[in-house]
Design an enzyme around this catalytic site. Sequence first.
Site, PDB file in Angstrom:
ATOM      1  N   HIS A 110       2.141  38.116 -14.355  1.00 53.06           N
ATOM      2  CA  HIS A 110       3.372  38.675 -14.496  1.00 53.06           C
ATOM      3  C   HIS A 110       3.925  39.094 -15.230  1.00 53.06           C
ATOM      4  CE1 HIS A 110       3.374  35.644 -10.398  1.00 53.06           C
ATOM      5  NE2 HIS A 110       2.484  34.368 -11.155  1.00 53.06           N
ATOM      6  N   ASP A 135      -0.876  31.393 -20.258  1.00 55.76           N
ATOM      7  CA  ASP A 135      -0.370  31.094 -18.988  1.00 55.76           C
ATOM      8  C   ASP A 135       0.111  32.392 -18.658  1.00 55.76           C
ATOM      9  OD1 ASP A 135       0.946  28.503 -17.569  1.00 55.76           O
ATOM     10  OD2 ASP A 135       2.833  30.081 -17.282  1.00 55.76           O
ATOM     11  N   ASN A 144       5.626  34.292 -20.176  1.00 55.71           N
ATOM     12  CA  ASN A 144       6.537  34.751 -19.099  1.00 55.71           C
ATOM     13  C   ASN A 144       8.039  34.492 -19.347  1.00 55.71           C
ATOM     14  OD1 ASN A 144       6.424  36.757 -16.745  1.00 55.71           O
ATOM     15  ND2 ASN A 144       7.430  34.620 -15.564  1.00 55.71           N
ATOM     16  N   GLU A 160      -5.042  32.795 -17.379  1.00 54.61           N
ATOM     17  CA  GLU A 160      -4.553  32.571 -16.413  1.00 54.61           C
ATOM     18  C   GLU A 160      -4.598  33.335 -15.576  1.00 54.61           C
ATOM     19  OE1 GLU A 160      -1.571  29.323 -13.297  1.00 54.61           O
ATOM     20  OE2 GLU A 160      -0.873  30.864 -15.619  1.00 54.61           O
ATOM     21  N   ASP A 204       6.883  40.139 -11.108  1.00 56.07           N
ATOM     22  CA  ASP A 204       7.199  40.212 -12.890  1.00 56.07           C
ATOM     23  C   ASP A 204       8.271  39.078 -13.195  1.00 56.07           C
ATOM     24  OD1 ASP A 204       8.024  39.971 -15.586  1.00 56.07           O
ATOM     25  OD2 ASP A 204       8.890  42.717 -15.613  1.00 56.07           O
TER      26      ASP A 204
HETATM   27 CA    CA Z   1       7.350  38.393 -16.210  1.00 57.15          CA
END
Ligand code: CA
Length: 496
Positions: A238, A234, A104, A264, A197
């Site tokens: 997002h 992870d 992310n 996750e 996001d």
């Molecule tokens: Ca993101």
Amino acid sequence: MQNQTIIQFFHWYYNEAQNLWTKVVNKANHLKEIGVTAVWLPPAYKSNNAAYDVGYAVYDLFDLGEFDQKGAVNTKYGTKDQYLKAIDALHENGIAAIADIVFNHKAGGDELEKVKVRTVNPDNRTEFTSDVFEIEAWTKFTFPGRQGKYSEFIWDHTCFSGVDWAEDLKETAIYSIQNYLGEGFEQVPSTELGNYDYLMFNDIDYRNQAVIEELKYWGTWLVETTKIDGFRLDAVKHINPEFIIEWLDHLDEKFNRKFFVVAEDWNVVDIEGQLEYIDITAGRTQIFDSLLHHNFYLASHEENQFDMRTIFDKTLVQVKPELAVTFVDNHDSQPLQALESYVDFWFRPLAYAIILLREQGIPCLFFPDLYGGIYDDKDKEGNDVHIELAALPEVETMCKIRSTLAYGLQREHFDHGNCVGWTREGDDEHENSGLAVLMSTGEAGFKSMEMGKKFEGKTFIDALGHCSQEVIVDENGWAEFHCNAGSVSVWVLKTQ
Ligand code: CA
């Protein structure tokens, strides 16, 4: 076939004298003996605060504890050599190693860049709250300590969709980066806060094809370098799910195998959110059953007011058992952490019986429940807190029972609000297999449960040692099993 069992081999405050990678080497044989089949290792690459960081503030994915960057060569868990030895030790014991993959964000940029941004409303990230203006942000990653080894890719502001710190202004906000990729954030699974996001640090922008290619290259490098067998992804809600699928397909094709993957997708509110994610990704990954964890949390705090007949209501293991990775707690729900929702101690053996001894779901043990743990941190008021958690002896016993005895037809006896149980009939492949589990969240309980005709006249004892009497199965294959108040008993064949 042996039942699969995963262990999350770390917790937020791991701080023992032997570093974690060495601990893996020393415990690999023990893990095999108790029936663990896969070990989830924490993020192995260099973080922003090298030797102290749990690993989620990723700085350099290619630095597995090899280069002098961010103040140390090693990570919190050891050096690259020690990491590779840990994975070797697991493989020597027939155990799969699962890498923790953080896609992310990145943290700890090396250089400042002038970046055009607009601020967004933190509570609704689809709403801009300023015109375009320029800030200085830490968006350039050159990795001077690594000097281009393994990859010469330089990350800059075109690789990121947002940051939360303007160095020149000394101000925190959510800054949406304006570049050739367009305006605003990517479409991601989570629509919380308008568009979720942006989570933290420099948010990686998967509209940039060069980023996608670099991370596919990195994945290949990681598997070739470490011989890792699977991935824990992870914070997937997002991240653009199309990238996740492309990355996984790339590795499966490259290595001509099917990697184990668990995502996750933290959600304790509704099963619909998780089903949506499964839909978007066509069931491509296993998912942690955070809804079952939440039910455990509620049950442990509501005590005998909780109706145990509803323990599986709206959980992934009930609705999509083939994709559920079940767990009791993890490094985010443990005391003092962000999502703190720790399942209370008295209930933990009951929760472990539910994830370990039933047919549905792949269970994931939490390190402190097997090995104990010491947590030192500050609470919300800033006071020092010291917590010492003892290992739960029942977990090791039930883990062994899972791998040797928890097989065959499952019969449900979820017919009382405080006292529920089930039996497993066993199978021909596993000697003496079959068991009965009875648990109570109220007073001591007993229940007639069906073991199956083949057990007629056989004697069962409580493998956890909580109940001392012996139980004999009647001519119809039924027996009356017992458990203590607020406790669980696991009844297995008496073999001597
Ligand atoms: Ca993101």
